[in-house]
Design an enzyme around this catalytic site. Structure first.
Site, PDB file in Angstrom:
ATOM      1  N   GLY A 300      57.367  67.673  88.637  1.00 35.88           N
ATOM      2  CA  GLY A 300      58.010  68.329  87.497  1.00 35.88           C
ATOM      3  C   GLY A 300      57.015  69.177  86.724  1.00 35.88           C
ATOM      4  O   GLY A 300      56.029  69.672  87.284  1.00 35.88           O
ATOM      5  N   SER A 301      57.257  69.264  85.418  1.00 35.46           N
ATOM      6  CA  SER A 301      56.539  70.231  84.579  1.00 35.46           C
ATOM      7  C   SER A 301      55.029  70.062  84.563  1.00 35.46           C
ATOM      8  O   SER A 301      54.322  70.964  84.120  1.00 35.46           O
ATOM      9  CB  SER A 301      57.038  70.124  83.141  1.00 35.46           C
ATOM     10  OG  SER A 301      58.423  70.089  83.132  1.00 35.46           O
ATOM     11  N   ILE A 302      54.547  68.912  84.967  1.00 33.41           N
ATOM     12  CA  ILE A 302      53.094  68.708  85.028  1.00 33.41           C
ATOM     13  C   ILE A 302      52.423  69.856  85.749  1.00 33.41           C
ATOM     14  O   ILE A 302      51.329  70.286  85.399  1.00 33.41           O
ATOM     15  CB  ILE A 302      52.806  67.385  85.766  1.00 33.41           C
ATOM     16  CG1 ILE A 302      53.100  66.199  84.874  1.00 33.41           C
ATOM     17  CG2 ILE A 302      51.391  67.335  86.239  1.00 33.41           C
ATOM     18  CD1 ILE A 302      52.950  64.883  85.572  1.00 33.41           C
ATOM     19  N   MET A 303      53.147  70.416  86.748  1.00 31.13           N
ATOM     20  CA  MET A 303      52.563  71.457  87.577  1.00 31.13           C
ATOM     21  C   MET A 303      52.262  72.719  86.797  1.00 31.13           C
ATOM     22  O   MET A 303      51.458  73.543  87.216  1.00 31.13           O
ATOM     23  CB  MET A 303      53.500  71.785  88.747  1.00 31.13           C
ATOM     24  CG  MET A 303      53.593  70.702  89.784  1.00 31.13           C
ATOM     25  SD  MET A 303      52.008  70.058  90.278  1.00 31.13           S
ATOM     26  CE  MET A 303      51.522  71.246  91.510  1.00 31.13           C
ATOM     27  N   LYS A 304      52.938  72.877  85.646  1.00 27.88           N
ATOM     28  CA  LYS A 304      52.746  74.119  84.896  1.00 27.88           C
ATOM     29  C   LYS A 304      51.302  74.300  84.456  1.00 27.88           C
ATOM     30  O   LYS A 304      50.818  75.430  84.333  1.00 27.88           O
ATOM     31  CB  LYS A 304      53.679  74.137  83.683  1.00 27.88           C
ATOM     32  CG  LYS A 304      55.132  74.368  84.088  1.00 27.88           C
ATOM     33  CD  LYS A 304      56.080  74.159  82.926  1.00 27.88           C
ATOM     34  CE  LYS A 304      57.518  74.078  83.411  1.00 27.88           C
ATOM     35  NZ  LYS A 304      58.380  73.408  82.444  1.00 27.88           N
TER      36      LYS A 304
END
Lengths: 638, 380
Positions: A300-304
């Site tokens: 999820g957003s961790i990748m941002k």
């Protein structure tokens, strides 16, 4: 002819007659003795060998193997995590027992085992049967007291983990023969096992070994001791906080990895539910797994955070580059991307801070599939980290060619890619330590019994993934996430600067190819102190019921762990600014008043427009850090 | 003078052509047998030594020292003209008597297992019987040669030698060392036989000797025990028949090829201190029938070459000397091996050149030095 002539010559010497035939006769007799010995040896060794071999078989001796002591496992502070105790195993020689059913009945009471099971074991026809390996001392004492015929005892080492479930999945466990099956016990079995010895034991007529009358042929060699980088005190903190967090959110599983940002050595690694290697039978198969390295999930957003790092490294954007978040709805190909909250135009820092999927997809587009793929690969996603533990998963990062129409967009916010918590920790550490991807490790050193170092692990750089400047820049952006209004605000720690990113991922449903509507993985990754990173922490909680959001479920766990570990490690809080300075309300003040205030406080301000203040950043009550630049917007009012 | 200078030059030529040179066969056998000894002493004693002294090569080191000493003495003696011994036989005889008597005095000797066989000189101890047996052969060789013409007579030819040798044999019997006494008695008869003693006396005294033997056996419980055990070792395999049965087992385990050097299990527990009297059993176990035959060939070859040298000796003294030494060594070897395979009752005899045992090793090698010295002067 020649012979007689020769003899004549001999006998002629000094006129002496030598007793030739007598000498030869006696020599011949001795040769006969030799021949007799040869014939007897031939009989014993070749012709009638079975007789002697039969005797040897009946000989009252036996070669036994001496189990070596297994090496210990200790933490970085020399606290024992895995040790051995001597326990006695009980065996039976069924041939020495007259009434097997009666015997098995008696034994079953002592051993608390069904009588049928014991009888079946005894009837297998083997001469030597273990009925209970490493039995409890009281059971052994009872059976010894009963003094059964045909029952014997042998001391064997038993593996014991004195801290119960602490770091259980890291340590792994051994089988009854002291062979490593999982974890460190398995991975370093060669070092821990030691070398077995041999002993020749004489037996009495009943077949009992007389250990006192034995010869040690080969001493057994104790295995090597293994020192972990894990600090059990820290491991305890991590496990405790993780457990509380998981229970609070009624989640299924919890994962936490705490890594030294500079070196890649693991300070703690926890999987909840815990696993107690002392009670292998009572733990489910699943609990044995070391989740941080085995379990891969869509991040999820961790990748941002990593997306931002890639984009900055490629110089496609700066932290001030602005993107249009299209009010929470964007069409990519035939699909729609949504944001949780609708936003308008945001800078890169703000995009990460509020975690906009739409703008993330736009940042990704500035990079293109191939560049993003290369960078994610660079961070170590899709490949094993190479940690010194067994059963690591590589996660899944498809080649950019196979990303499909919206692949670039989904991967930008962490869908269609799966990672392990360990990969996240190493990748984030690269941002924290100025750009180096380190090889994670849990074994600090291996020593022999006398403490001589056999092997020592040194930090190992896998590669440089981003420049120092990019790392600095990303750190600043991730610090923003922790501030008020950021998704990770609940993870921020009083008195310390920290950086992090939340993640709220859906769990793919392999049956439909879509996602489960009600299952999430709430996560938080971050490091602290942000100005001089010490530790990187990854927390993931699977299927929380109270809230799906990483910022709500995982961030408090992060905070709880970081706070306590920073204190435990004695890292002093930066009180100068962070703790004492809060942004005052500047609304309505004139530019002159603002500048006077800024000068007095030593704060950098960036004024826009003239008149009185209509907009301020940071907002009132927010913490001002040393390097905060206050953005003040002024407008003429009548 | 000139002739002596020539001899002296010859003295330093160690290997000369056959016939007049040192006998290569004796040298080869001795080197082969002693090498096997080094291997087997280490193999049989290492575990025991490690347990007892904490050093697996404890016996090996000592064996190596005695072996070097033995070879040094052998080389010195082979370079010496053996005729020198003629003038030394009387003092040698007296020395033999003295050390054999001394060993019986408590305080001078140490008692091991009920027997006084060692004279203890503090750091060094030796077995007088192992030295005396060769001193007796020197004396007998000289005496038989000197009394050549009168050997047929009862008193000078027979009784005098019986008394001279008997004093040794009785002293050794008092230690007690029954095995060595018996061997010496047989060697004495052998030498009297070739020395030309009247056959009637020999036949009669053999009869007496047998009666004496029976008496000696009956008079000591342990000897009687050994004989009955020998006749049926299986009667009491854990008691008196123990060693014999264990020795058979060792041979059986070895088979044709053996278990491999160092892999004996018998030596570990059942034939303890196998590096001395029962080393041949462990050769049988570790090197198999092949090893056994090789060792027997080694001794057989030694004897055949020895007899050749005796028959080519330049004088009767040399002939008797070589015969006595060779007979003593090979007979002792034969009896030791026969005991191991169960042909004879158990006797405390070492296997020459191979067993661990300092005095025996040095004296056997010294005797070979004399044999080699005689071979150098042999007639073509």
């Amino acid at each position: 002819m020649k012979k007689t002539k020769n003899s004549k010559r001999i006998s002629l010497v000094r006129g002496l007659e030598k007793p030739v035939w007598k000498v030869r006769l006696i020599g011949g007799l001795i040769l006969v003795l030799f021949a007799a010995v040869s014939l007897k040896a031939l009989e014993l060794q070749v012709l009638n060998r079975d007789k002697a071999l039969d005797l040897a078989r009946k000989q009252h001796w036996k070669k036994l193997t001496l189990l070596p002591r297994r090496g210990k496992i200790l933490d970085s502070k020399k606290k024992e995590l895995a040790v051995n105790i001597e326990a006695e195993s009980i065996y039976v020689r069924p041939r020495n027992i007259l009434d097997l059913p009666d015997f098995s009945n008696k034994l079953s009471k002592h051993l608390n085992m069904p009588q049928k099971q014991i009888l079946a074991m005894l009837l297998t026809g083997k001469p030597f049967i273990w009925v209970k390996r490493v039995a409890k001392p009281e059971v052994v004492a009872e059976i010894k007291k009963a003094n059964f015929e045909g029952v014997g005892f042998i001391e064997e080492p038993k593996r014991v983990y004195p801290n119960s479930y602490l770091a259980g999945q890291i340590l792994g466990f051994t089988d009854i023969d002291s062979k490593g099956i999982e974890g460190i016990e398995y991975y370093h079995d060669d070092f821990l096992a030691g070398t077995p010895g041999k002993i020749i034991v004489q037996k009495d007529a009943r077949g009992k070994e007389i250990i006192s009358n034995s010869v040690v042929v080969e001493e057994s060699k104790t295995g090597f001791d293994i020192f972990l980088t894990i600090d059990s005190q820290i491991q305890y903190i991590v496990e405790k906080e993780l457990k509380e967090g998981v229970e609070k959110s009624s989640a299924d599983k919890g994962i936490a990895v705490l890594m030294k940002s500079e070196t890649g050595e693991l300070l703690a690694m926890a999987s909840y539910p815990f696993f107690d290697p002392n009670k292998i039978d009572r733990n489910s198969q699943e609990n044995r797994k070391n989740l941080p390295m085995w379990y891969s999930f869509e991040p999820g957003s961790i990748m941002k955070g990593f997306l931002a790092a890639a984009a900055l490294e490629e110089k496609k954007v700066t932290s001030n580059s602005r993107f249009n978040c299209e009010n929470g709805r964007r069409k990519v190909g035939s699909s729609i991307i949504n944001d949780v909250h609708p936003y308008g135009i945001l800078s890169l820092s703000e995009i990460i801070k509020v975690s906009s999927n739409i703008c993330a997809s736009k940042i990704a587009e500035t990079l293109g599939k191939d560049r993003l793929y290369e960078h994610l690969k660079g961070f170590g996603f899709g490949e094993k980290t190479g940690i010194d533990l067994p059963g690591e998963s590589s996660g899944r990062l498809r080649n950019s060619k196979d990303w499909g129409a919206i692949g670039l967009a989904t991967i930008s916010f962490g869908q269609g890619i799966s990672v392990t918590a360990l990969q996240l920790a190493t990748a984030l550490s690269a941002i924290a330590n100025g750009g180096y991807l380190m090889r994670p490790y849990v074994v600090e050193k291996i020593t022999d019994l006398d403490g001589r170092v056999i092997q020592e692990k040194k930090p190992e750089v896998v590669r440089r993934v981003i420049s120092y400047d990019t790392a600095e820049e990303v750190t600043k952006i991730l610090e923003g996430v922790m501030t008020k209004g950021g998704t990770g605000n609940r993870a921020s720690i009083q008195g310390y600067r920290s950086a992090g990113k939340t993640g709220t991922a859906q769990v793919p449903n392999p049956e439909t190819g879509g996602y489960f509507p009600d299952r999430h993985i709430a996560s938080f990754i971050g490091f602290a102190p942000a100005d001089d990173p010490e530790m990187t922490l990854v927390v993931a909680v699977e299927n929380p019921k109270t809230s799906p959001y990483g910022g709500v479920v995982a961030a408090p766990i992060f905070k709880g762990i970081m706070e306590k570990v920073l204190f435990y490690l004695g890292i002093p809080p930066k009180t100068t600014f962070a703790q004492s300075r809060f942004m005052p309300n500047l609304m309505g003040m004139s530019s002159r008043d603002v500048l006077r205030w800024a000068e007095k406080e030593g704060i950098e301000v960036n004024l826009k427009g003239t008149g009185s203040v209509i907009h301020q950043k940071p907002q009132e009550g927010e913490i001002i850090k040393e390097d905060t630049v206050c953005l003040i917007e002024l407008r003429q009012t009548i | 003078m000139k002739k002596e200078e020539g001899d002296l030059r010859k003295l330093f030529k160690i290997f000369e052509s056959q016939g007049t040179g040192y006998d290569w066969g004796i040298i080869a056998s001795v080197i082969f047998l002693s090498s096997m000894g080094v291997l087997m002493v280490y193999s049989t004693s290492s575990v025991f030594a490690l347990e007892k002294f904490g050093d697996s090569s404890y016996f090996l080191k000592r064996h190596a020292i005695y072996l070097s000493l033995g070879f040094a003495v052998m080389i010195i003696l082979m370079k010496l003209n053996y005729s020198v011994l003629r003038g030394l036989v009387y003092p040698a005889y007296v020395i033999g008597l003295v050390i054999l008597a001394l060993v019986l005095i408590p305080g001078v000797s140490k008692e091991i297992g009920g027997a006084r066989r060692w004279i203890n000189l503090g750091i060094w101890s030796f077995q007088p019987a192992e030295i005396a047996k060769f001193l007796l052969i020197f004396y007998l060789s000289y005496s038989l040669m000197k009394k050549k013409e009168k050997m047929d007579t009862f008193l000078i030819g027979f009784v005098s030698h019986l008394v001279i040798a008997g004093s040794y044999i009785i002293l050794i019997l008092l230690e007690p060392d029954f095995g060595m006494s018996t061997i010496l008695l047989i060697v004495l008869f052998g030498m009297l036989f070739i020395g030309g003693v009247n056959m009637r006396y020999l036949a009669f005294s053999s009869f007496v000797a047998v009666i004496f033997l029976v008496w000696a056996v009956m008079s000591e419980g342990y000897r009687m025990n050994r004989v009955t055990t020998f006749l049926n070792p299986w009667k009491d395999p854990l008691g008196s028949g123990y060693q014999a049965v264990q020795s058979f087992t060792a041979f059986g385990l070895g088979g044709i090829q053996g278990t491999g050097l160092g892999d004996s299990t018998q030596k570990l527990l059942f034939l303890p201190e196998a590096h001395t009297d029962f080393i041949f059993s462990i050769i049988g176990e570790e090197l198999g029938f092949i090893g056994v035959v090789l060792i027997i060939f080694g001794f057989g070859f030694l004897m055949i070459r020895g007899i050749r040298i005796a028959l080519r000796a330049p004088d009767l003294f040399g002939c008797y000397l070589v015969f006595g030494c060779i007979m003593l060594v090979t007979l002792q070897a034969g009896v030791n091996m026969a005991v191991a395979v169960g042909l004879f009752p158990t006797k405390g005899l070492t296997l020459p050149f191979i067993s661990y045992g300092g005095t025996s090793l040095v004296s056997s090698l010294a005797a070979m030095g004399i044999v080699l010295s005689v071979s150098r002067h042999g007639i073509k």
